[in-house]
Design an enzyme around this catalytic site. Structure first.
Site, PDB file in Angstrom:
ATOM      1  N   ASP A 174      39.456  -1.694 -55.077  1.00 58.74           N
ATOM      2  CA  ASP A 174      38.861  -2.365 -56.219  1.00 58.74           C
ATOM      3  C   ASP A 174      37.812  -1.385 -56.772  1.00 58.74           C
ATOM      4  O   ASP A 174      37.413  -0.446 -56.063  1.00 58.74           O
ATOM      5  CB  ASP A 174      38.209  -3.672 -55.751  1.00 58.74           C
ATOM      6  CG  ASP A 174      37.418  -4.338 -56.845  1.00 58.74           C
ATOM      7  OD1 ASP A 174      37.952  -4.511 -57.944  1.00 58.74           O
ATOM      8  OD2 ASP A 174      36.240  -4.685 -56.605  1.00 58.74           O
ATOM      9  N   LEU A 175      37.383  -1.537 -57.989  1.00 55.18           N
ATOM     10  CA  LEU A 175      36.433  -0.575 -58.570  1.00 55.18           C
ATOM     11  C   LEU A 175      34.999  -1.111 -58.571  1.00 55.18           C
ATOM     12  O   LEU A 175      34.124  -0.591 -57.877  1.00 55.18           O
ATOM     13  CB  LEU A 175      36.872  -0.242 -60.008  1.00 55.18           C
ATOM     14  CG  LEU A 175      35.961   0.684 -60.788  1.00 55.18           C
ATOM     15  CD1 LEU A 175      35.895   2.066 -60.156  1.00 55.18           C
ATOM     16  CD2 LEU A 175      36.444   0.813 -62.237  1.00 55.18           C
ATOM     17  N   ASP A 176      34.797  -2.202 -59.348  1.00 57.26           N
ATOM     18  CA  ASP A 176      33.437  -2.729 -59.521  1.00 57.26           C
ATOM     19  C   ASP A 176      32.938  -3.312 -58.201  1.00 57.26           C
ATOM     20  O   ASP A 176      33.537  -4.248 -57.665  1.00 57.26           O
ATOM     21  CB  ASP A 176      33.448  -3.831 -60.596  1.00 57.26           C
ATOM     22  CG  ASP A 176      33.820  -3.293 -61.978  1.00 57.26           C
ATOM     23  OD1 ASP A 176      33.366  -2.192 -62.317  1.00 57.26           O
ATOM     24  OD2 ASP A 176      34.562  -3.960 -62.712  1.00 57.26           O
ATOM     25  N   THR A 213      28.894  -1.495 -60.912  1.00 57.62           N
ATOM     26  CA  THR A 213      28.868  -1.813 -62.345  1.00 57.62           C
ATOM     27  C   THR A 213      28.458  -3.258 -62.608  1.00 57.62           C
ATOM     28  O   THR A 213      28.243  -3.628 -63.763  1.00 57.62           O
ATOM     29  CB  THR A 213      30.256  -1.555 -62.975  1.00 57.62           C
ATOM     30  OG1 THR A 213      31.230  -1.929 -62.026  1.00 57.62           O
ATOM     31  CG2 THR A 213      30.436  -0.113 -63.367  1.00 57.62           C
ATOM     32  N   LYS A 260      31.825 -11.956 -60.369  1.00 63.39           N
ATOM     33  CA  LYS A 260      32.371 -10.789 -59.663  1.00 63.39           C
ATOM     34  C   LYS A 260      33.870 -10.954 -59.403  1.00 63.39           C
ATOM     35  O   LYS A 260      34.291 -11.963 -58.846  1.00 63.39           O
ATOM     36  CB  LYS A 260      31.619 -10.551 -58.352  1.00 63.39           C
ATOM     37  CG  LYS A 260      30.232 -10.002 -58.612  1.00 63.39           C
ATOM     38  CD  LYS A 260      29.519  -9.565 -57.358  1.00 63.39           C
ATOM     39  CE  LYS A 260      28.166  -8.971 -57.738  1.00 63.39           C
ATOM     40  NZ  LYS A 260      27.317  -8.755 -56.581  1.00 63.39           N
ATOM     41  N   VAL A 311      36.095 -11.529 -61.480  1.00 64.19           N
ATOM     42  CA  VAL A 311      36.686 -12.492 -62.414  1.00 64.19           C
ATOM     43  C   VAL A 311      36.976 -11.784 -63.746  1.00 64.19           C
ATOM     44  O   VAL A 311      36.200 -10.937 -64.180  1.00 64.19           O
ATOM     45  CB  VAL A 311      35.686 -13.665 -62.609  1.00 64.19           C
ATOM     46  CG1 VAL A 311      36.138 -14.610 -63.679  1.00 64.19           C
ATOM     47  CG2 VAL A 311      35.471 -14.390 -61.296  1.00 64.19           C
ATOM     48  N   SER A 350      42.118  -2.772 -60.106  1.00 66.39           N
ATOM     49  CA  SER A 350      40.932  -3.369 -60.722  1.00 66.39           C
ATOM     50  C   SER A 350      41.295  -4.325 -61.845  1.00 66.39           C
ATOM     51  O   SER A 350      42.250  -4.088 -62.588  1.00 66.39           O
ATOM     52  CB  SER A 350      40.054  -2.248 -61.296  1.00 66.39           C
ATOM     53  OG  SER A 350      39.025  -2.781 -62.103  1.00 66.39           O
ATOM     54  N   ALA A 351      40.495  -5.381 -61.987  1.00 67.23           N
ATOM     55  CA  ALA A 351      40.685  -6.332 -63.080  1.00 67.23           C
ATOM     56  C   ALA A 351      40.142  -5.791 -64.400  1.00 67.23           C
ATOM     57  O   ALA A 351      40.403  -6.351 -65.462  1.00 67.23           O
ATOM     58  CB  ALA A 351      39.954  -7.630 -62.743  1.00 67.23           C
ATOM     59  N   SER A 352      39.405  -4.684 -64.321  1.00 69.08           N
ATOM     60  CA  SER A 352      38.689  -4.213 -65.511  1.00 69.08           C
ATOM     61  C   SER A 352      39.573  -3.426 -66.466  1.00 69.08           C
ATOM     62  O   SER A 352      40.322  -2.540 -66.072  1.00 69.08           O
ATOM     63  CB  SER A 352      37.515  -3.330 -65.088  1.00 69.08           C
ATOM     64  OG  SER A 352      36.919  -2.767 -66.232  1.00 69.08           O
ATOM     65  N   ASN A 400      38.181  -1.509 -68.470  1.00 68.98           N
ATOM     66  CA  ASN A 400      37.387  -0.289 -68.641  1.00 68.98           C
ATOM     67  C   ASN A 400      37.489   0.637 -67.433  1.00 68.98           C
ATOM     68  O   ASN A 400      36.735   1.608 -67.333  1.00 68.98           O
ATOM     69  CB  ASN A 400      35.917  -0.655 -68.857  1.00 68.98           C
ATOM     70  CG  ASN A 400      35.706  -1.425 -70.151  1.00 68.98           C
ATOM     71  OD1 ASN A 400      35.976  -0.908 -71.235  1.00 68.98           O
ATOM     72  ND2 ASN A 400      35.248  -2.668 -70.056  1.00 68.98           N
ATOM     73  N   LYS A 458      43.143 -11.781 -60.415  1.00 67.80           N
ATOM     74  CA  LYS A 458      42.887 -12.135 -59.019  1.00 67.80           C
ATOM     75  C   LYS A 458      42.318 -13.558 -59.002  1.00 67.80           C
ATOM     76  O   LYS A 458      41.573 -13.895 -59.910  1.00 67.80           O
ATOM     77  CB  LYS A 458      41.844 -11.183 -58.416  1.00 67.80           C
ATOM     78  CG  LYS A 458      42.263  -9.711 -58.423  1.00 67.80           C
ATOM     79  CD  LYS A 458      41.080  -8.827 -58.028  1.00 67.80           C
ATOM     80  CE  LYS A 458      41.385  -7.346 -58.230  1.00 67.80           C
ATOM     81  NZ  LYS A 458      40.280  -6.449 -57.983  1.00 67.80           N
ATOM     82  N   GLU A 506      37.912  -4.519 -51.011  1.00 69.48           N
ATOM     83  CA  GLU A 506      37.487  -5.516 -52.018  1.00 69.48           C
ATOM     84  C   GLU A 506      36.082  -6.043 -51.744  1.00 69.48           C
ATOM     85  O   GLU A 506      35.699  -6.237 -50.590  1.00 69.48           O
ATOM     86  CB  GLU A 506      38.436  -6.715 -51.965  1.00 69.48           C
ATOM     87  CG  GLU A 506      39.394  -6.818 -53.120  1.00 69.48           C
ATOM     88  CD  GLU A 506      38.751  -7.037 -54.491  1.00 69.48           C
ATOM     89  OE1 GLU A 506      37.560  -7.367 -54.588  1.00 69.48           O
ATOM     90  OE2 GLU A 506      39.474  -6.872 -55.485  1.00 69.48           O
ATOM     91  N   ASP A 507      35.331  -6.308 -52.799  1.00 66.65           N
ATOM     92  CA  ASP A 507      33.985  -6.887 -52.620  1.00 66.65           C
ATOM     93  C   ASP A 507      33.912  -8.334 -53.110  1.00 66.65           C
ATOM     94  O   ASP A 507      32.856  -8.955 -53.015  1.00 66.65           O
ATOM     95  CB  ASP A 507      32.926  -6.068 -53.379  1.00 66.65           C
ATOM     96  CG  ASP A 507      33.021  -6.278 -54.878  1.00 66.65           C
ATOM     97  OD1 ASP A 507      34.150  -6.228 -55.422  1.00 66.65           O
ATOM     98  OD2 ASP A 507      31.979  -6.510 -55.508  1.00 66.65           O
TER      99      ASP A 507
HETATM  100  C1  BG6 Z   1      36.039  -6.874 -62.512  1.00 63.77           C
HETATM  101  C2  BG6 Z   1      34.583  -7.288 -62.426  1.00 63.77           C
HETATM  102  O1  BG6 Z   1      36.255  -5.702 -61.792  1.00 63.77           O
HETATM  103  O2  BG6 Z   1      36.407  -6.646 -63.866  1.00 63.77           O
HETATM  104  C3  BG6 Z   1      34.321  -8.492 -63.309  1.00 63.77           C
HETATM  105  O3  BG6 Z   1      34.249  -7.582 -61.090  1.00 63.77           O
HETATM  106  C4  BG6 Z   1      34.779  -8.197 -64.728  1.00 63.77           C
HETATM  107  O4  BG6 Z   1      32.951  -8.810 -63.282  1.00 63.77           O
HETATM  108  C5  BG6 Z   1      36.253  -7.770 -64.729  1.00 63.77           C
HETATM  109  O5  BG6 Z   1      34.609  -9.339 -65.555  1.00 63.77           O
HETATM  110  C6  BG6 Z   1      36.779  -7.419 -66.118  1.00 63.77           C
HETATM  111  O6  BG6 Z   1      36.115  -6.266 -66.571  1.00 63.77           O
HETATM  112  P1  BG6 Z   1      36.203  -5.696 -68.046  1.00 63.77           P
HETATM  113  O7  BG6 Z   1      35.599  -4.316 -67.928  1.00 63.77           O
HETATM  114  O8  BG6 Z   1      37.648  -5.636 -68.429  1.00 63.77           O
HETATM  115  O9  BG6 Z   1      35.430  -6.626 -68.924  1.00 63.77           O
HETATM  116 MG    MG Z   2      34.827  -5.913 -57.367  1.00 58.93          MG
END
Ligand code: BG6
Ligand code: MG
Length: 234
Positions: free
Chosen positions: A10-12, A18, A46, A48, A115-117, A119, A146, A170-171
């Site tokens: 996982d990243l964040d 972050t 977190k 989400v 990662s869910a992000s 970014n 997730k 994972e955190d």
């Molecule tokens: C997860 C974070 O990795 O990415 C969440 O733990 C965050 O807090 C989610 O909402 C989505 O990230 P982003 O960068 O696409 O808004």
């Molecule tokens: Mg995380």
């Protein structure tokens, strides 16, 4: 016999912290909407997804918005968040992560991001570790957030590795559940009181080495004869 082949990160909260930037951006949005958003509230975000995070934030403020307004608000928050992450550099990689990634490479373990992000790639670029990753699955590639296992299942598929040969770091509780549902070994990163169900929990990567990693995998993945997992390294 399971063989350790893949580490999915996982990243964040695992590679970089972050959460503080997400918090600053969400807090700014809440303030603009006329309510306060605390660090404690932020814990619920977190792991989400962005839109689900916005819904939690709006519930905290007791506000309702149309779908169109929600898209606009999420985009606004993301603009501020991106401003923060564009300032990141290698100094923000969490302690011990870099040596551990190097140890994985030295031991020929495939490395993936799960990662869910949306970014995630920007962050990896900013902190200068993109080249470590053989596979990157981020919020742009998955349709289900997730605790759905999609992000990890896809990571293993792209790496060409069966789930039972993969270990996830994972955190977030939602991420631990996702990894378990994917049939993988999962190592929680953080507080064991908060991370339920992980095969093992570490406080971080500071004093975490490859041997401990292999031991956790062997213990979690093979109850009886563990020679197969070890033999590849001998
Ligand atoms: C997860 C974070 O990795 O990415 C969440 O733990 C965050 O807090 C989610 O909402 C989505 O990230 P982003 O960068 O696409 O808004
Ligand atoms: Mg995380």
């Amino acid at each position: 016999m399971n063989e350790l082949k893949l580490a999915i990160f996982d990243l964040d909260g695992v590679i970089v912290d972050t959460a503080k930037y997400h918090y600053l951006a969400w807090k700014r949005l809440a303030q603009e909407l006329g309510f306060d958003f605390t660090e404690r509230d932020n814990e619920r975000l977190k792991g989400v997804s962005r839109m689900r995070s916005l819904e939690i934030l709006l519930a905290v403020g007791g506000q309702q918005k149309t779908e169109e307004e929600k898209l606009h608000l999420a985009a606004k928050k993301n603009t501020w968040y991106v401003e923060y992450i564009m300032q990141m550099d290698a100094s923000e990689i969490l302690p011990g992560v870099l040596p551990f990634l190097q140890a994985l490479k030295a031991n020929k373990i495939t490395i993936a991001l799960g990662s869910a992000s949306k970014n995630a790639r920007t962050i990896l670029e900013r902190v200068g570790i993109t080249s470590f990753f053989d596979v990157i699955v981020d919020g742009n590639l998955v349709t289900k957030a997730k605790p759905d296992p999609e992000v990890f299942t896809l990571g293993a598929q792209l790496a060409g590795v069966p789930p039972q040969s993969a270990v996830v770091f994972e955190d977030a509780q939602a991420g631990i559940e996702a990894a378990l549902r994917a049939g993988m070994t999962v190592i929680g990163v953080g507080d064991p009181q908060l991370l339920q169900g992980a095969h093992h929990v570490i406080p971080g990567f500071s004093s975490f080495g490859f041997d401990e990693f292999l031991d956790i995998f062997i213990t979690a993945s093979c109850a009886n004869d563990c020679q197969g997992a070890k033999s590849r390294l001998e």
